[in-house]
Scaffold this active site. Structure first.
Site, mmCIF file in Angstrom:
data_model
loop_
_atom_site.group_PDB
_atom_site.id
_atom_site.type_symbol
_atom_site.label_atom_id
_atom_site.label_comp_id
_atom_site.label_asym_id
_atom_site.label_seq_id
_atom_site.Cartn_x
_atom_site.Cartn_y
_atom_site.Cartn_z
ATOM 1 N N GLY A 180 0.750 -1.242 0.000
ATOM 2 C CA GLY A 180 0.000 0.000 0.000
ATOM 3 C C GLY A 180 0.779 1.289 0.000
ATOM 4 O O GLY A 180 0.212 2.360 -0.249
ATOM 5 N N PRO B 208 4.704 -5.199 -0.454
ATOM 6 C CA PRO B 208 4.674 -4.055 -1.361
ATOM 7 C C PRO B 208 4.609 -4.491 -2.826
ATOM 8 O O PRO B 208 5.238 -5.473 -3.217
ATOM 9 C CB PRO B 208 6.005 -3.352 -1.076
ATOM 10 C CG PRO B 208 6.903 -4.403 -0.541
ATOM 11 C CD PRO B 208 6.050 -5.431 0.117
ATOM 12 N N GLY B 209 3.833 -3.772 -3.596
ATOM 13 C CA GLY B 209 3.779 -4.007 -5.039
ATOM 14 C C GLY B 209 4.211 -2.744 -5.757
ATOM 15 O O GLY B 209 5.331 -2.612 -6.248
ATOM 16 N N ARG C 164 -5.039 2.718 -16.276
ATOM 17 C CA ARG C 164 -5.143 3.485 -15.036
ATOM 18 C C ARG C 164 -5.764 4.882 -15.205
ATOM 19 O O ARG C 164 -6.615 5.259 -14.402
ATOM 20 C CB ARG C 164 -3.771 3.605 -14.333
ATOM 21 C CG ARG C 164 -3.150 2.254 -13.956
ATOM 22 C CD ARG C 164 -2.022 2.366 -12.947
ATOM 23 N NE ARG C 164 -2.509 2.713 -11.642
ATOM 24 C CZ ARG C 164 -2.440 3.907 -11.107
ATOM 25 N NH1 ARG C 164 -1.841 4.887 -11.745
ATOM 26 N NH2 ARG C 164 -2.958 4.145 -9.924
ATOM 27 N N CYS D 297 -11.768 3.542 -29.732
ATOM 28 C CA CYS D 297 -13.007 4.280 -30.025
ATOM 29 C C CYS D 297 -13.821 4.571 -28.780
ATOM 30 O O CYS D 297 -14.956 4.109 -28.638
ATOM 31 C CB CYS D 297 -13.825 3.478 -31.027
ATOM 32 S SG CYS D 297 -12.856 3.115 -32.474
ATOM 33 N N TYR E 232 0.808 -2.112 -12.204
ATOM 34 C CA TYR E 232 -0.575 -2.110 -12.692
ATOM 35 C C TYR E 232 -0.681 -1.496 -14.089
ATOM 36 O O TYR E 232 -1.658 -0.835 -14.425
ATOM 37 C CB TYR E 232 -1.510 -1.409 -11.684
ATOM 38 C CG TYR E 232 -1.333 -1.957 -10.281
ATOM 39 C CD1 TYR E 232 -1.708 -3.257 -9.982
ATOM 40 C CD2 TYR E 232 -0.738 -1.203 -9.266
ATOM 41 C CE1 TYR E 232 -1.507 -3.794 -8.708
ATOM 42 C CE2 TYR E 232 -0.525 -1.725 -7.987
ATOM 43 C CZ TYR E 232 -0.917 -3.020 -7.724
ATOM 44 O OH TYR E 232 -0.717 -3.541 -6.475
HETATM 45 N N1 LLP Z 1 -1.385 -7.149 -0.705
HETATM 46 C C1 LLP Z 1 -2.677 -7.306 -1.042
HETATM 47 C C2 LLP Z 1 -3.497 -8.268 -0.322
HETATM 48 C C3 LLP Z 1 -3.215 -6.532 -2.084
HETATM 49 O O1 LLP Z 1 -4.495 -6.682 -2.425
HETATM 50 C C4 LLP Z 1 -2.395 -5.602 -2.779
HETATM 51 C C5 LLP Z 1 -2.922 -4.784 -3.873
HETATM 52 C C6 LLP Z 1 -1.048 -5.503 -2.384
HETATM 53 C C7 LLP Z 1 -0.578 -6.279 -1.335
HETATM 54 C C8 LLP Z 1 -0.088 -4.563 -3.056
HETATM 55 O O2 LLP Z 1 -0.458 -3.232 -2.865
HETATM 56 P P1 LLP Z 1 0.519 -2.029 -3.346
HETATM 57 O O3 LLP Z 1 1.754 -2.075 -2.510
HETATM 58 O O4 LLP Z 1 0.806 -2.282 -4.782
HETATM 59 O O5 LLP Z 1 -0.290 -0.815 -3.132
HETATM 60 N N2 LLP Z 1 -4.891 -1.630 -9.920
HETATM 61 C C9 LLP Z 1 -4.805 -0.613 -8.896
HETATM 62 C C10 LLP Z 1 -4.163 -1.125 -7.626
HETATM 63 C C11 LLP Z 1 -4.837 -2.343 -7.035
HETATM 64 C C12 LLP Z 1 -4.176 -2.872 -5.779
HETATM 65 C C13 LLP Z 1 -4.736 -4.183 -5.393
HETATM 66 N N3 LLP Z 1 -4.145 -4.813 -4.244
HETATM 67 C C14 LLP Z 1 -4.068 0.610 -9.464
HETATM 68 O O6 LLP Z 1 -3.685 0.588 -10.640
HETATM 69 O O7 LLP Z 1 -3.899 1.600 -8.760
#
Ligand code: LLP
Length: 420
Positions: free
Chosen positions: A239, A275-276, A313, A343, A372
């Site tokens: 997050g 983290p993603g 996005r 389109c 993403y």
């Molecule tokens: N852990 C869980 C259980 C999650 O559902 C997620 C993301 C993460 C970790 C990683 O979160 P991050 O560190 O990346 O914030 N498609 C959307 C974001 C969706 C996130 C879904 N869950 C966008 O493009 O903003």
């Protein structure tokens, strides 16, 4: 630190000219920097220091094997939400003993696969999931180590579509029900309750919501220990936000880690983070070419060869992504709507944005799309999926080629009554 910079009048990534890659690969393409991936990962390692930490990269952000493997070689685990993601993580060299399994709808087959592989932990999101996992594990004569995903009812103050920790969201177990569910879990065969987890949302740009949630989950750990449970792991989810617009700087891993330590250190738990976006977001750009410059009645359109199907996005979350020319220019910026060929009016990357003046054939970079981006692409309008390229110092490699039209159209099959 930015690994994309202008050198001798044009944008380079690490030590490769982006124009060179464009000549070889064609446009549009996603481009990632290995050095940037490693730099981002090491920020967490340095920030947490010597505490017992497992970084489980949330592979949903970018599932390219090259990206997952880059992190695996640095020692990362993985957070997965499907059998497909788990297979990708394993294939990229992440051992099952470092994989955590999140997600609200784990199926029997997915549970079986994960147990066969020796998964580190399931993050259980509901009572029915707990009972199903117990039955599956018991039948396989295995024990599943689990954490319960707590819904702390905290507002992450992010976009509603990526906020996950409020009571009205589908995620996790209401924090008030955790005690009784843990008591159930302790009695069930095939289940070993080892901790708690949470994930309150994505692109969070303040520490307060995290802190509020982490205090809540830490208090729960103490209550559960008083109830006799041996709680040893705390999975704090992902997050942490990244900068998308120039002047918006979310907290850094150092500040985040200091807060985590302050709130959780006394518990002595192993800390897991997922983290993603932070690991990959700023490490990638989408390189595209101007197809036409079109003067509308009210607006000037920069029509580029990337579209909403390649990067969803902006149309899905009204997300801001910086847009910069590959060729450096000193000319004053001008107002454009930057749009793609699909389109739909929603196929817009930027509206009334000041961008350097560009002409037909010019290359540009859409910034901060490592997370993403490619993973959410589709073939809408029968457009080819965008290839992915990774740079490592002076080398680059295509890590997902552009498919052919035959490969895309060939996925369809005609029913018998239309085949002759
Ligand atoms: N852990 C869980 C259980 C999650 O559902 C997620 C993301 C993460 C970790 C990683 O979160 P991050 O560190 O990346 O914030 N498609 C959307 C974001 C969706 C996130 C879904 N869950 C966008 O493009 O903003």
């Amino acid at each position: 630190m930015n690994f994309y910079e202008y050198r001798n009048g044009e944008m380079v990534v690490e030590n490769v000219k982006i124009s060179t890659i464009a000549e070889e690969v064609g446009t549009p393409f996603y481009l990632y920097s290995s050095a940037s991936l490693a730099y981002q990962y090491n920020q967490f390692i340095d920030a947490f220091g010597d505490i017992d930490l497992l970084i489980c990269y949330a592979v949903k952000a970018n599932t390219n094997q090259a990206v997952i493997k880059t992190f695996a070689e640095l020692g990362a685990g993985a957070d997965v939400v499907s059998e497909g993601e788990m297979r990708r993580a394993l294939k990229a060299g992440v051992p099952a003993s470092k994989i955590v399994y999140s997600g609200v709808a784990k199926t029997v087959d997915e549970m079986k696969f994960a147990l066969e592989q020796g998964i580190y932990q399931f993050n259980v999101e509901s009572e029915p999931e707990l009972f199903r996992l117990s039955a599956v594990a018991d039948e396989m004569k295995k024990t599943a180590d689990i954490t319960f995903r707590v819904n702390p009812d905290v507002d992450a103050k992010t976009h509603a579509k990526i906020s996950t920790g409020k009571s009205e969201n589908k995620f996790g177990v209401p924090w008030k029900n955790i005690r009784s569910l843990c008591a159930d879990g302790a009695k069930l065969p095939g289940i070993n309750v080892v901790g708690l987890d949470l994930h309150i949302g994505s692109q969070i740009t303040e520490l307060d919501p995290f802190e509020e949630a982490f205090i809540r989950i830490s208090e729960l750990v103490e209550t559960l220990r008083e109830d006799g449970h041996d709680i040893t792991r705390l999975d704090l989810g992902g997050g942490l936000g990244i900068p998308y617009e120039g002047d918006d700087f979310p907290p850094l891993p150092k500040e985040y880690a200091e807060m985590v330590k302050r709130v959780t250190n006394h518990l002595g738990c192993r800390i897991i983070i997922e983290p993603g976006r932070f690991l990959v977001g700023n490490s990638g750009v989408l390189v595209s070419k101007v197809v036409y410059v079109k003067k509308g009645e009210e607006r000037k359109f920069l029509i580029i060869d990337a579209a909403m199907n390649d990067l969803v996005r902006p149309s899905m979350y009204d997300a801001y992504h910086g847009i910069d020319p590959i060729k450096e220019t000193n000319e004053p910026s001008t107002l454009y709507d930057v749009v793609g060929p699909v389109c739909e009016t929603g196929d817009t990357f930027a509206t009334n944005r000041l961008v350097s003046p560009m002409e037909k054939g010019d290359l540009l970079a859409i910034r901060s799309v490592g997370a993403y981006g490619a993973v959410m692409a589709s073939t809408y309008n029968t457009r080819k999926l965008v290839p992915e390229v990774i740079v490592n110092n002076e080398q680059f490699a295509v890590v997902r080629p552009r498919p052919s039209y035959d490969e895309i159209i060939g996925l369809d099959q005609l029913p018998p009554w239309l085949s002759e």
